[in-house]
Design a protein around this motif. Structure first.
Motif, PDB file in Angstrom:
ATOM      1  N   ALA A 272     -40.972   9.098  33.175  1.00  0.00           N
ATOM      2  CA  ALA A 272     -41.471   9.359  31.825  1.00  0.00           C
ATOM      3  C   ALA A 272     -40.919  10.689  31.293  1.00  0.00           C
ATOM      4  O   ALA A 272     -40.500  10.790  30.139  1.00  0.00           O
ATOM      5  CB  ALA A 272     -43.004   9.392  31.828  1.00  0.00           C
ATOM      6  N   GLN A 273     -40.909  11.712  32.185  1.00  0.00           N
ATOM      7  CA  GLN A 273     -40.378  13.002  31.783  1.00  0.00           C
ATOM      8  C   GLN A 273     -38.880  12.895  31.473  1.00  0.00           C
ATOM      9  O   GLN A 273     -38.387  13.490  30.510  1.00  0.00           O
ATOM     10  CB  GLN A 273     -40.609  14.045  32.879  1.00  0.00           C
ATOM     11  CG  GLN A 273     -42.071  14.404  33.087  1.00  0.00           C
ATOM     12  CD  GLN A 273     -42.285  15.353  34.253  1.00  0.00           C
ATOM     13  OE1 GLN A 273     -41.398  15.515  35.091  1.00  0.00           O
ATOM     14  NE2 GLN A 273     -43.440  15.980  34.305  1.00  0.00           N
ATOM     15  N   ALA A 274     -38.172  12.119  32.327  1.00  0.00           N
ATOM     16  CA  ALA A 274     -36.725  11.945  32.131  1.00  0.00           C
ATOM     17  C   ALA A 274     -36.437  11.262  30.797  1.00  0.00           C
ATOM     18  O   ALA A 274     -35.492  11.620  30.086  1.00  0.00           O
ATOM     19  CB  ALA A 274     -36.128  11.140  33.287  1.00  0.00           C
ATOM     20  N   ALA A 275     -37.272  10.250  30.457  1.00  0.00           N
ATOM     21  CA  ALA A 275     -37.080   9.546  29.192  1.00  0.00           C
ATOM     22  C   ALA A 275     -37.284  10.500  28.010  1.00  0.00           C
ATOM     23  O   ALA A 275     -36.525  10.493  27.036  1.00  0.00           O
ATOM     24  CB  ALA A 275     -38.049   8.372  29.092  1.00  0.00           C
ATOM     25  N   ALA A 276     -38.327  11.350  28.148  1.00  0.00           N
ATOM     26  CA  ALA A 276     -38.591  12.314  27.077  1.00  0.00           C
ATOM     27  C   ALA A 276     -37.452  13.332  26.961  1.00  0.00           C
ATOM     28  O   ALA A 276     -37.015  13.676  25.870  1.00  0.00           O
ATOM     29  CB  ALA A 276     -39.918  13.037  27.339  1.00  0.00           C
ATOM     30  N   LEU A 277     -36.969  13.791  28.144  1.00  0.00           N
ATOM     31  CA  LEU A 277     -35.862  14.752  28.144  1.00  0.00           C
ATOM     32  C   LEU A 277     -34.599  14.130  27.571  1.00  0.00           C
ATOM     33  O   LEU A 277     -33.836  14.771  26.843  1.00  0.00           O
ATOM     34  CB  LEU A 277     -35.598  15.256  29.563  1.00  0.00           C
ATOM     35  CG  LEU A 277     -36.622  16.265  30.122  1.00  0.00           C
ATOM     36  CD1 LEU A 277     -36.329  16.548  31.579  1.00  0.00           C
ATOM     37  CD2 LEU A 277     -36.586  17.554  29.316  1.00  0.00           C
ATOM     38  N   GLN A 278     -34.373  12.843  27.924  1.00  0.00           N
ATOM     39  CA  GLN A 278     -33.181  12.172  27.416  1.00  0.00           C
ATOM     40  C   GLN A 278     -33.228  12.065  25.890  1.00  0.00           C
ATOM     41  O   GLN A 278     -32.218  12.244  25.203  1.00  0.00           O
ATOM     42  CB  GLN A 278     -33.061  10.784  28.036  1.00  0.00           C
ATOM     43  CG  GLN A 278     -31.742  10.085  27.709  1.00  0.00           C
ATOM     44  CD  GLN A 278     -31.588   8.795  28.482  1.00  0.00           C
ATOM     45  OE1 GLN A 278     -32.570   8.171  28.848  1.00  0.00           O
ATOM     46  NE2 GLN A 278     -30.367   8.397  28.722  1.00  0.00           N
ATOM     47  N   LYS A 279     -34.426  11.780  25.372  1.00  0.00           N
ATOM     48  CA  LYS A 279     -34.595  11.704  23.920  1.00  0.00           C
ATOM     49  C   LYS A 279     -34.320  13.064  23.283  1.00  0.00           C
ATOM     50  O   LYS A 279     -33.654  13.168  22.241  1.00  0.00           O
ATOM     51  CB  LYS A 279     -36.013  11.239  23.595  1.00  0.00           C
ATOM     52  CG  LYS A 279     -36.259  11.051  22.100  1.00  0.00           C
ATOM     53  CD  LYS A 279     -37.657  10.505  21.856  1.00  0.00           C
ATOM     54  CE  LYS A 279     -37.907  10.307  20.352  1.00  0.00           C
ATOM     55  NZ  LYS A 279     -39.274   9.790  20.098  1.00  0.00           N
ATOM     56  N   THR A 280     -34.850  14.128  23.950  1.00  0.00           N
ATOM     57  CA  THR A 280     -34.620  15.483  23.444  1.00  0.00           C
ATOM     58  C   THR A 280     -33.134  15.833  23.467  1.00  0.00           C
ATOM     59  O   THR A 280     -32.593  16.442  22.545  1.00  0.00           O
ATOM     60  CB  THR A 280     -35.396  16.509  24.292  1.00  0.00           C
ATOM     61  OG1 THR A 280     -36.795  16.204  24.219  1.00  0.00           O
ATOM     62  CG2 THR A 280     -35.165  17.934  23.778  1.00  0.00           C
ATOM     63  N   VAL A 281     -32.466  15.436  24.579  1.00  0.00           N
ATOM     64  CA  VAL A 281     -31.035  15.703  24.719  1.00  0.00           C
ATOM     65  C   VAL A 281     -30.247  15.019  23.604  1.00  0.00           C
ATOM     66  O   VAL A 281     -29.317  15.596  23.031  1.00  0.00           O
ATOM     67  CB  VAL A 281     -30.526  15.232  26.100  1.00  0.00           C
ATOM     68  CG1 VAL A 281     -29.009  15.152  26.130  1.00  0.00           C
ATOM     69  CG2 VAL A 281     -31.005  16.194  27.181  1.00  0.00           C
ATOM     70  N   LYS A 282     -30.612  13.776  23.289  1.00  0.00           N
ATOM     71  CA  LYS A 282     -29.917  13.062  22.220  1.00  0.00           C
ATOM     72  C   LYS A 282     -30.093  13.765  20.884  1.00  0.00           C
ATOM     73  O   LYS A 282     -29.163  13.884  20.094  1.00  0.00           O
ATOM     74  CB  LYS A 282     -30.432  11.617  22.126  1.00  0.00           C
ATOM     75  CG  LYS A 282     -29.975  10.723  23.278  1.00  0.00           C
ATOM     76  CD  LYS A 282     -30.484   9.306  23.103  1.00  0.00           C
ATOM     77  CE  LYS A 282     -29.985   8.401  24.234  1.00  0.00           C
ATOM     78  NZ  LYS A 282     -30.477   7.009  24.090  1.00  0.00           N
ATOM     79  N   THR A 283     -31.340  14.238  20.649  1.00  0.00           N
ATOM     80  CA  THR A 283     -31.607  14.948  19.403  1.00  0.00           C
ATOM     81  C   THR A 283     -30.796  16.239  19.321  1.00  0.00           C
ATOM     82  O   THR A 283     -30.184  16.552  18.292  1.00  0.00           O
ATOM     83  CB  THR A 283     -33.110  15.289  19.293  1.00  0.00           C
ATOM     84  OG1 THR A 283     -33.865  14.072  19.317  1.00  0.00           O
ATOM     85  CG2 THR A 283     -33.406  16.039  18.000  1.00  0.00           C
TER      86      THR A 283
ATOM     87  N   ALA B  68     -45.970   7.388  42.369  1.00  0.00           N
ATOM     88  CA  ALA B  68     -46.631   7.948  41.194  1.00  0.00           C
ATOM     89  C   ALA B  68     -45.795   9.089  40.609  1.00  0.00           C
ATOM     90  O   ALA B  68     -45.619   9.201  39.385  1.00  0.00           O
ATOM     91  CB  ALA B  68     -48.035   8.446  41.565  1.00  0.00           C
ATOM     92  N   ALA B  69     -45.298   9.932  41.538  1.00  0.00           N
ATOM     93  CA  ALA B  69     -44.455  11.040  41.076  1.00  0.00           C
ATOM     94  C   ALA B  69     -43.187  10.525  40.417  1.00  0.00           C
ATOM     95  O   ALA B  69     -42.706  11.076  39.420  1.00  0.00           O
ATOM     96  CB  ALA B  69     -44.104  11.959  42.253  1.00  0.00           C
ATOM     97  N   SER B  70     -42.652   9.424  40.993  1.00  0.00           N
ATOM     98  CA  SER B  70     -41.438   8.830  40.430  1.00  0.00           C
ATOM     99  C   SER B  70     -41.694   8.310  39.018  1.00  0.00           C
ATOM    100  O   SER B  70     -40.887   8.498  38.110  1.00  0.00           O
ATOM    101  CB  SER B  70     -40.949   7.688  41.318  1.00  0.00           C
ATOM    102  OG  SER B  70     -39.842   7.039  40.747  1.00  0.00           O
ATOM    103  N   ALA B  71     -42.839   7.645  38.831  1.00  0.00           N
ATOM    104  CA  ALA B  71     -43.187   7.123  37.512  1.00  0.00           C
ATOM    105  C   ALA B  71     -43.331   8.264  36.506  1.00  0.00           C
ATOM    106  O   ALA B  71     -42.872   8.173  35.359  1.00  0.00           O
ATOM    107  CB  ALA B  71     -44.484   6.312  37.593  1.00  0.00           C
ATOM    108  N   LYS B  72     -43.975   9.349  36.981  1.00  0.00           N
ATOM    109  CA  LYS B  72     -44.157  10.500  36.104  1.00  0.00           C
ATOM    110  C   LYS B  72     -42.807  11.105  35.740  1.00  0.00           C
ATOM    111  O   LYS B  72     -42.556  11.475  34.584  1.00  0.00           O
ATOM    112  CB  LYS B  72     -45.036  11.538  36.797  1.00  0.00           C
ATOM    113  CG  LYS B  72     -45.339  12.751  35.918  1.00  0.00           C
ATOM    114  CD  LYS B  72     -46.281  13.707  36.643  1.00  0.00           C
ATOM    115  CE  LYS B  72     -46.593  14.922  35.771  1.00  0.00           C
ATOM    116  NZ  LYS B  72     -47.509  15.871  36.456  1.00  0.00           N
ATOM    117  N   LEU B  73     -41.908  11.192  36.763  1.00  0.00           N
ATOM    118  CA  LEU B  73     -40.589  11.762  36.529  1.00  0.00           C
ATOM    119  C   LEU B  73     -39.782  10.891  35.563  1.00  0.00           C
ATOM    120  O   LEU B  73     -39.049  11.399  34.708  1.00  0.00           O
ATOM    121  CB  LEU B  73     -39.834  11.909  37.859  1.00  0.00           C
ATOM    122  CG  LEU B  73     -38.430  12.509  37.746  1.00  0.00           C
ATOM    123  CD1 LEU B  73     -38.483  13.900  37.130  1.00  0.00           C
ATOM    124  CD2 LEU B  73     -37.740  12.533  39.090  1.00  0.00           C
TER     125      LEU B  73
END
Length: 291
Positions: free
Chosen positions: A116-127, A109-114
């Motif tokens: 999702a967070q990683a995907a959001a962070l990656q999107k932020t990093v690209k921006t 569960a923690a991995s799934a949450k991470l």
């Protein structure tokens, strides 16, 4: 255990993403360029700090997930490798295995949450990466403007409210030293400025003087700097028609014109302008030479 390694690999791959910050900005010689350059540099620095904070958060989250996965794996391995035990201890082992299973579920569960967070962070990093690239381009553009403005200020030194005289081509030109050079140059009034030009198709400042002198049988160096070493120095208060006017220093002059008398001279000013007659009061020379 294979699934945990895969999750760790994904986190490590995300942690590998990095950005390169831009170089410091050169000082601007003009107020507008300085203001724009300072704003662009401040924005660039702010974006770089924000990106660094996001990457630090990602590293910490990955570290915590790795610790949880290791703990769960250790408990599972202990349960599998335990030696045969009594019925009394079997219940305890079963309880441990159940706890390990719950930990594994929690880790997933923690991995799934991470993820999702990683995907959001990656999107932020690209921006942020796109914004950093944009500010770097803006800084480069401003540096180019600053350099161009400085060069223009050094080579022209034109007064802010200068009013150039534009007499008709038939204007009478006085004679003196280099007899006839002023009249020869006056034939090309209105000819456009052309960098490196030395013909009726277009003149730069020294090209006009060189070509006019050639028309009256006088040979001069091709550049303003070379011309400034010829003849004798003459006071700007004792000029005669035909004297050559220079801006800059002897041997390093960056502009030349022909004095035609009456406080006026003829020259080819700069890109975007054309051969014209101008007054000494609107754009005065540094020194003069008489050949």
């Amino acid at each position: 255990m294979k699934r945990s390694k895969g999750i760790t690999g994904i986190a490590a791959l995300i942690m590998g993403f990095s950005l390169v910050a831009g170089a410091p900005v050169a000082a601007a010689p003009t107020t507008t360029a300085k203001s724009q350059l300072t704003a662009a540099t401040t924005k660039h620095t702010s974006l770089a700090k924000t990106l660094a904070a996001k990457q630090a958060a990602m590293r910490e989250a990955t570290k915590q997930l790795t610790l949880k996965q290791r703990e769960a794996t250790a408990r599972a391995n202990e349960a599998e490798l335990a030696a045969p035990v009594t019925v009394a201890k079997r219940d305890a082992i079963t309880s441990q295995q159940a706890a390990a299973a719950r930990d594994e579920v929690a880790a997933q569960a923690a991995s799934a949450k991470l993820k999702a967070q990683a995907a959001a962070l990656q999107k932020t990093v690209k921006t942020l990466s796109a914004q950093v690239a944009a500010t770097k381009q803006q800084v480069t553009t401003l540096q180019t403007k600053v350099t161009t403005a400085a060069a223009a200020a050094r080579t022209t030194k034109v007064a802010t409210k200068a009013k150039a005289a534009t007499p008709a081509k038939s204007a009478t030109v006085a004679t003196g030293s280099l007899t006839g050079i002023g009249a020869a140059a006056a034939k090309y009034l209105g000819t456009p400025y052309r960098a490196g030009g030395a013909s009726p198709a277009g003149f730069d400042c020294s090209g006009l003087v060189w070509y006019a002198a050639k028309q009256i049988g006088v040979s001069l160096p091709r550049t303003a700097g070379g011309m400034s070493t010829r003849g004798q120095a003459v006071s700007l208060s004792h000029l005669k028609a035909g004297d050559l006017l220079f801006w800059g220093g002897v041997g390093s002059a960056y502009h030349v014109a022909i004095y035609i008398g009456g406080g006026r001279y003829i020259h080819s000013p700069q890109p975007g302008q054309s051969v014209r007659i101008q007054s000494m009061g609107s754009y005065g020379p540094s020194f003069a030479r008489r050949l």
